[in-house]
Design an enzyme around this catalytic site. Sequence first.
Site, PDB file in Angstrom:
ATOM      1  N   TYR A  11      15.323  -2.178-110.458  1.00  0.00           N
ATOM      2  CA  TYR A  11      14.500  -1.078-109.966  1.00  0.00           C
ATOM      3  C   TYR A  11      15.275   0.216-110.122  1.00  0.00           C
ATOM      4  O   TYR A  11      16.448   0.285-109.744  1.00  0.00           O
ATOM      5  CB  TYR A  11      14.183  -1.364-108.489  1.00  0.00           C
ATOM      6  CG  TYR A  11      13.110  -0.521-107.832  1.00  0.00           C
ATOM      7  CD1 TYR A  11      12.105   0.114-108.547  1.00  0.00           C
ATOM      8  CD2 TYR A  11      13.108  -0.395-106.431  1.00  0.00           C
ATOM      9  CE1 TYR A  11      11.127   0.852-107.894  1.00  0.00           C
ATOM     10  CE2 TYR A  11      12.131   0.336-105.764  1.00  0.00           C
ATOM     11  CZ  TYR A  11      11.152   0.962-106.509  1.00  0.00           C
ATOM     12  OH  TYR A  11      10.193   1.682-105.855  1.00  0.00           O
ATOM     13  N   CYS A  13      47.339 -44.578 -97.854  1.00  0.00           N
ATOM     14  CA  CYS A  13      45.884 -44.715 -98.031  1.00  0.00           C
ATOM     15  C   CYS A  13      45.560 -44.401 -99.503  1.00  0.00           C
ATOM     16  O   CYS A  13      45.811 -43.286 -99.969  1.00  0.00           O
ATOM     17  CB  CYS A  13      45.193 -43.757 -97.070  1.00  0.00           C
ATOM     18  SG  CYS A  13      43.410 -43.839 -97.153  1.00  0.00           S
ATOM     19  N   LYS A  67       6.524 -16.952-103.654  1.00  0.00           N
ATOM     20  CA  LYS A  67       7.685 -17.806-103.360  1.00  0.00           C
ATOM     21  C   LYS A  67       7.390 -19.253-103.747  1.00  0.00           C
ATOM     22  O   LYS A  67       6.356 -19.794-103.376  1.00  0.00           O
ATOM     23  CB  LYS A  67       8.007 -17.747-101.860  1.00  0.00           C
ATOM     24  CG  LYS A  67       8.376 -16.358-101.394  1.00  0.00           C
ATOM     25  CD  LYS A  67       9.854 -16.187-101.265  1.00  0.00           C
ATOM     26  CE  LYS A  67      10.253 -16.526 -99.882  1.00  0.00           C
ATOM     27  NZ  LYS A  67      11.330 -15.905 -99.283  1.00  0.00           N
ATOM     28  N   GLU A  94      -1.233  -3.486-116.385  1.00  0.00           N
ATOM     29  CA  GLU A  94      -0.262  -4.495-116.842  1.00  0.00           C
ATOM     30  C   GLU A  94       0.637  -4.860-115.673  1.00  0.00           C
ATOM     31  O   GLU A  94       0.928  -4.021-114.822  1.00  0.00           O
ATOM     32  CB  GLU A  94       0.635  -3.916-117.943  1.00  0.00           C
ATOM     33  CG  GLU A  94      -0.051  -3.615-119.244  1.00  0.00           C
ATOM     34  CD  GLU A  94       0.844  -2.780-120.157  1.00  0.00           C
ATOM     35  OE1 GLU A  94       0.564  -2.750-121.358  1.00  0.00           O
ATOM     36  OE2 GLU A  94       1.804  -2.154-119.669  1.00  0.00           O
ATOM     37  N   LYS A 105      12.543 -13.752-108.702  1.00  0.00           N
ATOM     38  CA  LYS A 105      13.067 -13.232-107.440  1.00  0.00           C
ATOM     39  C   LYS A 105      14.444 -13.851-107.241  1.00  0.00           C
ATOM     40  O   LYS A 105      14.569 -15.046-107.001  1.00  0.00           O
ATOM     41  CB  LYS A 105      12.127 -13.604-106.294  1.00  0.00           C
ATOM     42  CG  LYS A 105      12.482 -12.951-104.997  1.00  0.00           C
ATOM     43  CD  LYS A 105      11.312 -13.046-104.027  1.00  0.00           C
ATOM     44  CE  LYS A 105      11.570 -12.246-102.768  1.00  0.00           C
ATOM     45  NZ  LYS A 105      12.714 -12.695-102.015  1.00  0.00           N
ATOM     46  N   ASP A 116      17.920 -14.749-105.629  1.00  0.00           N
ATOM     47  CA  ASP A 116      18.267 -15.030-104.243  1.00  0.00           C
ATOM     48  C   ASP A 116      19.703 -14.597-103.976  1.00  0.00           C
ATOM     49  O   ASP A 116      20.633 -15.375-104.120  1.00  0.00           O
ATOM     50  CB  ASP A 116      18.090 -16.531-103.986  1.00  0.00           C
ATOM     51  CG  ASP A 116      18.017 -16.820-102.505  1.00  0.00           C
ATOM     52  OD1 ASP A 116      17.891 -15.857-101.721  1.00  0.00           O
ATOM     53  OD2 ASP A 116      18.083 -18.000-102.138  1.00  0.00           O
ATOM     54  N   CYS A 142      41.698 -47.938 -95.768  1.00  0.00           N
ATOM     55  CA  CYS A 142      42.974 -48.582 -95.445  1.00  0.00           C
ATOM     56  C   CYS A 142      43.026 -49.162 -94.042  1.00  0.00           C
ATOM     57  O   CYS A 142      44.023 -49.763 -93.656  1.00  0.00           O
ATOM     58  CB  CYS A 142      44.132 -47.603 -95.669  1.00  0.00           C
ATOM     59  SG  CYS A 142      44.190 -46.305 -94.436  1.00  0.00           S
ATOM     60  N   LEU A 180       9.075  -6.896 -99.724  1.00  0.00           N
ATOM     61  CA  LEU A 180       7.859  -7.189-100.478  1.00  0.00           C
ATOM     62  C   LEU A 180       6.979  -8.127 -99.672  1.00  0.00           C
ATOM     63  O   LEU A 180       7.479  -8.955 -98.916  1.00  0.00           O
ATOM     64  CB  LEU A 180       8.213  -7.881-101.795  1.00  0.00           C
ATOM     65  CG  LEU A 180       8.967  -7.055-102.825  1.00  0.00           C
ATOM     66  CD1 LEU A 180       9.393  -7.937-103.986  1.00  0.00           C
ATOM     67  CD2 LEU A 180       8.098  -5.917-103.326  1.00  0.00           C
ATOM     68  N   CYS A 222      41.926 -39.597 -91.795  1.00  0.00           N
ATOM     69  CA  CYS A 222      42.788 -40.766 -91.787  1.00  0.00           C
ATOM     70  C   CYS A 222      44.234 -40.297 -91.846  1.00  0.00           C
ATOM     71  O   CYS A 222      44.625 -39.609 -92.786  1.00  0.00           O
ATOM     72  CB  CYS A 222      42.471 -41.640 -93.007  1.00  0.00           C
ATOM     73  SG  CYS A 222      43.755 -42.868 -93.311  1.00  0.00           S
ATOM     74  N   CYS A 261      39.664 -46.152 -90.876  1.00  0.00           N
ATOM     75  CA  CYS A 261      39.497 -45.671 -92.247  1.00  0.00           C
ATOM     76  C   CYS A 261      38.880 -46.772 -93.112  1.00  0.00           C
ATOM     77  O   CYS A 261      39.387 -47.898 -93.138  1.00  0.00           O
ATOM     78  CB  CYS A 261      40.850 -45.261 -92.823  1.00  0.00           C
ATOM     79  SG  CYS A 261      40.756 -44.803 -94.556  1.00  0.00           S
TER      80      CYS A 261
END
Length: 689
Positions: free
Chosen positions: A232, A436, A318, A115, A121, A123, A415, A84, A430, A412
């Site tokens: 369609y 931890c 869009k 009309e 649209k 995705d 810890c 389109l 870690c 980390c």
Amino acid sequence: MTPEEARSQIQNLTEKIHYYNHQYYQKDRSEISDLEFDKLLNQLIKLETQYPLLKKEDSPSQRVGGTFTKDFPTVKHQYPMLSLGNTYSEEDLREFDKRIKKILEEEGFDLATLEYICELKFDGVSISLRYEQGVLKQGITRGDGTQGDEITANVKTIRSIPLNVTASDAPAQFEVRGEIFMPNTVFAQLNQEREEEGKELYANPRNTASGTLKLQDSSEVARRKLDVYAYYLLGENLPFNTHEESVKALENWGFNISPTYQKCQSIEGVLAYIAHWENKRKTLPLETDGVVIKVNHYRQQEVLGFTSKSPRWAIAYKYKAENVATRLLDITYQVGRTGAVTPVAELEPVQLAGTTVKRASLHNANEIERLDVRVGDMVFVEKGGEIIPKVTGVDFEARAAESQALVYPTDCPECGTALLRKEGEAVHFCPNFRACPPQISGRIEHFVAKKAMNIDSLGGETINGLLKTGKIKDAADLYFLKYEDVLGLEFESYSEKKGEFSKRSMQPKSAKNLIDGVQKSKEQAFEKVLFALGIRFVGETVAKKLVKALKNLDNIQRASLEALVEIEDIGERIAQSIMEYFQDAENLAFVAKLQQAGLSFEQSEEENKQESTHLEGKTFVISGVFNQFGRDELKLKIEANGGKVVSSISKKLDFLLAGENMGPAKLEKAEKFDVKIISEDDFVKMLEG
Ligand code: IVH
């Protein structure tokens, strides 16, 4: 049962399942429970396996997949799949309206009859569905517009695509175009599972839907729960005068139509529709990126015709991807249950696409480097196809002169242990698996999750309370908790509204629910228990396959690397991880505690059903593609009848089960070793004894 009885039972079940499916997907009505529905479907699958010749092209059993497609053949579209024209402004749309009116006027149409139908649209991935004599024959991707990939087996697993259309006003041949998509909730759940399995996350629902449609194993496609909206209808001599009539007919025929479309009498109406959905579309179950405007009357469409690329009677508007600038206040680092560290952008709160955004994922160190993002920067945050907002760039001009490049932490944040990064992996992690704190609580949260032990009376805050007060050290300790242990337990609860933590204590009713929930979870099947252990890379599917192949914990623990990689879907990386898990003394102690608590560590009798001993002691190699069975299904069939599947051809092999497109090397080898080569039909006869 005589074949005649089987035929009538298959017919009966097929009709029932089609009916309930239609009620569920098109009418939003569940007249029977999921369990009852699955029962009917399983009965049908069983009968069809016993009487493969009676299986029909439009059987609802194909919804669960099972076929394996090696290469998707390229086929030519009967009607080219055009795109389109895109517009981004009101001005462009008014131009479009003018162009149309000019042509229609020249052709003598009364402009009062013009009309437009406005649709969102969607995705996703466009698909062409070809029906002949009411039966779905082909599903083809757009490809280059002239030819696409035939992905029929995968398309058939999508439950909102009718496998047959029996309506009396449906022409003998027609084509339906629509958009296949992954609903946002399905996408979010899939990513959550991937996170739990330590896998890289998918970027957005559209790409994931597209990737899913190209999977070779259709049963995996079935599990991914794709959906479709039709928009369609094409065919020769359609009995309709307008697009609107076609859409209504499609709905009657059982196709899924988004209820968001609207008829507009003027371009003003179109603009109002666009404005109305600009924000509201975000409450829909799928991603949308614009509005498609179509001239309603077919007579007018015909006169307007096509350019070489797109129809003149339709256009896409869009929406702009929403993007805001805000300040990056800090970067924090989250440690997950597997120890993976995720950098998170802490942002100055900003309104974006209807929600307040405070945080966005920065994925990993590479991404931070790619963006060259620094604390204090003004950054651009976008919410496009992705659900989680992401930082897309930095406003370098606004950067303070004294700004410093970010140094990724070496230790980390939870810890203090030195972080590791495996070669070829983007993520730091870690290694302090035992101590931890977020890794411990993360593991317990995984253990109690719905798809694992399903203890929904136990949330993250209670788990932290139990850990902090020393009532539990790991998930196994949950099974030894008593009511008195948890009554009055203090824990911290976060209020989203107030944005702060407050102290709460466990009330009698919650305490009872907690203990009951824990006890009830002992009924969970072995595959759930195995998944709950949280072995790295052992997700739900792998756990299922392990249990199917090896039946009990003992076998899994004793299995060699070679034996593990023999199992479908289990590669070296997963096998290695399983071996490592069971070589660790603390893991073994944890599992022993769970065994002592009474959890199930073997496949139940019912799951382990033996159908016959017709293939007792026989070995099979499966090669090629089959009509009635998927490869998974074949393996299960062989095992359920006493046989065994092996991967390579040797002198000792009993049968080579040969499907279509079997490689010549296999054939040569089988002939060399004098192995008996059997067809799918021979195999079905063997099953019948
Ligand atoms: S009609 C000949 N309607 O947008 C016109 N397309 O750029 C056929 N799309 O490839 C398309 N939602 O994948 C139409 N409601 C809708 C749509 C839609 C999404 C996609 C479709 C097409 C692309 C066109």
